[in-house]
Design an enzyme around this catalytic site. Sequence first.
Site, PDB file in Angstrom:
ATOM      1  N   ASP A   1      -4.720   1.075  -1.672  1.00 49.94           N
ATOM      2  CA  ASP A   1      -5.274  -0.181  -1.153  1.00 49.94           C
ATOM      3  C   ASP A   1      -5.314  -1.251  -2.240  1.00 49.94           C
ATOM      4  O   ASP A   1      -4.928  -2.401  -2.014  1.00 49.94           O
ATOM      5  CB  ASP A   1      -6.692   0.047  -0.621  1.00 49.94           C
TER       6      ASP A   1
ATOM      7  N   GLU B   1      -6.038   6.910  -1.465  1.00 52.49           N
ATOM      8  CA  GLU B   1      -5.894   5.760  -0.575  1.00 52.49           C
ATOM      9  C   GLU B   1      -6.497   4.502  -1.200  1.00 52.49           C
ATOM     10  O   GLU B   1      -6.006   3.389  -0.965  1.00 52.49           O
ATOM     11  CB  GLU B   1      -6.547   6.048   0.780  1.00 52.49           C
TER      12      GLU B   1
ATOM     13  N   HIS C   1       1.574   4.268  -2.950  1.00 49.23           N
ATOM     14  CA  HIS C   1       1.416   5.720  -2.853  1.00 49.23           C
ATOM     15  C   HIS C   1       2.420   6.464  -3.742  1.00 49.23           C
ATOM     16  O   HIS C   1       2.200   7.628  -4.083  1.00 49.23           O
ATOM     17  CB  HIS C   1       1.563   6.178  -1.402  1.00 49.23           C
TER      18      HIS C   1
ATOM     19  N   HIS D   1       0.841  -1.202   0.000  1.00 49.98           N
ATOM     20  CA  HIS D   1       0.000   0.000   0.000  1.00 49.98           C
ATOM     21  C   HIS D   1       0.877   1.253   0.000  1.00 49.98           C
ATOM     22  O   HIS D   1       0.640   2.189  -0.773  1.00 49.98           O
ATOM     23  CB  HIS D   1      -0.907  -0.017   1.239  1.00 49.98           C
ATOM     24  N   GLU D   2       1.867   1.271   0.878  1.00 50.08           N
ATOM     25  CA  GLU D   2       2.739   2.452   0.949  1.00 50.08           C
ATOM     26  C   GLU D   2       3.566   2.603  -0.323  1.00 50.08           C
ATOM     27  O   GLU D   2       3.778   3.723  -0.807  1.00 50.08           O
ATOM     28  CB  GLU D   2       3.643   2.368   2.193  1.00 50.08           C
TER      29      GLU D   2
END
Length: 627
Positions: free
Chosen positions: A539, A535, A479, A475-476
């Site tokens: 995800d 987000e 980003h 997930h990070e």
Amino acid sequence: MVRIQDDLFAAVNEEWLTKAEIPADKPRISAFDELVLENEKNLSADLTELSANLPKDNAELLEAIKFYNKAGDWESREKADFTAVKAELAKVQKLTNFQEFKDKLTDLIFHSQAPVPFSFSVEPDMKDAIHYGLSFTGPGLILPDTTYYADEHPRKTELLDFWAKNSAEILEHFDVENAQKIAADAVKFDLLLVSSANTSEEWAKYVELYNPVSTKTFVSKISTIDFQALLKDLVQTKVEKVIVFENRFYDNFNTLINEENWPLIKAWMLTKTARRASSFLNEELRILGGAYARFLSNVQEARSQDKHQLDITEAYFSQVVGLFYGKKYFGEAAKADVKRMVAAMINVYQERLRTNTWLSQETATKAIEKLDAITAFIGFPDKLPEIYSRLKVGEGTLYEDAVNFDEILTARVYEKFSEDVDKTIWHMPAHMVNAYYSPDSNTIVFPAAILQAPFYSLEQSSSQNYGGIGAVIAHEISHAFDNNGAQFDKYGNLNKWWLDKDYEAFEKKQEEMIARFEGIETEAGAANGKLIVSENIADQGGITAALTAAKQEKDLDLKAFFSQWATIWRMKASTEFQQMLLSMDVHAPAKLRANIPPTNLEEFYEAFDIKTTDKMYQAPEKRVEIW
């Protein structure tokens, strides 16, 4: 009994949702919060033990313990008078007109607890990430975000009325005359700011807010305050540009911050000063000072004195406490295993980019280069920021220490302007149950506190760990390629590195993600697809990459993978808190985070034999895949 085929979130978490209780001093309970509660208990015990055996070889931790002890000395806090608070209030009360405010502006910023009605901050420049930029915004609003000020919002009046009444009670404790009028005038000033404030949707698309203005233009446009002199006072050097992040506030500055509105501004400054002081005083004011926040989120009780003591300490010594926590509770075996998982996630992402069907090879190659350049920090930092060596507990009251610390921290903010950016500094302490990606440094950070079950454990299977921390790690990483992060290059600079046709294709996929969530009803209201798109991209990228990595392990268990994914998003919260999150949080509601991303993956349908008649079914043409 709920079937996974109809509701993954409810089925996996059915027993937990039945038994879990929201703590009386919190607005919610979740997988994250359960770890927070355990950390609070452990750290309170640790700091209490250290209080009896003061550390001799750790100067920063020693000061943190001294401050912790002072925060917990309720006998002294009850006896202390309000002399220091009244002295801070007097700095504002003595300003009889707008000209005097302007004359004292520098002193107010550096040597006062009173906020001024605008904000300068020093952050890495988005287009020159090794250097700092000076940014400009408005002062913020009383209510959570602009949507709360709409006439049709059911809580607008009750919240503002409560805040005014509560603020007047606090002011009266400091013998401020006309407290009710002052609090009411503070609300009047707040209402003037609303139309000029950014919406939550605007803040979520932060790249689009970057508006560098030459200093000459910036100061010439504002006539009510001499910003030319103030900028020099703030950073002690020439400022070439100011980065404006709230354009409407900048455009309307002269009509908001002026002689005519000075009585309202003064009332706002007084009220804010009094409210801030309440946290550091006696029990009555501590409870009173937190009443509005509790009312906003329907929290039943104030934090206990022991928890408050820890909160206050963390507010000023977060990284010090975090480094202690990391060294005590995070092991090398776990660090090595998580490091391995990070490498696996990056390798998966690289391969997915190589085989991507909608990007050109040129853009995909640059994206892979950005992945190669990502730095991962795991567990806890190697060093503390230098500022902690300056925080020394004095002989005065807790409030006086806070005032002193705030002056030191404010000075440090502007001092940084002339330095190069240190990209090794963590922006989150090691005991925080969270993780982040920093676009300006192309860095992913995983504090020790999140590297625990149900997110991660050496006792969990590989599929469980990939469904938990693996998905968080990915997930990070995702980003770096969400609607904001994708616009930064591998060095952390805002820079157009995509081919136009590729970015246009990416924007179409963003629209698909927005549409996938837009208007979905939850128990607290409808989801805002635009607010939560970044987000949601992360995800979806996270679960997809984690699943790819899990499938490379010998002990693959798809049911365990998806069940663990749903487990980490379990949450119960007050309706009021959920409504606030819907209006301002860039993350989707927990149930949607658990349920929607898996429906975009064919393996989810295979794992649980999901049919077209099941509620979790999503037609193939409606499934969203980006990364």
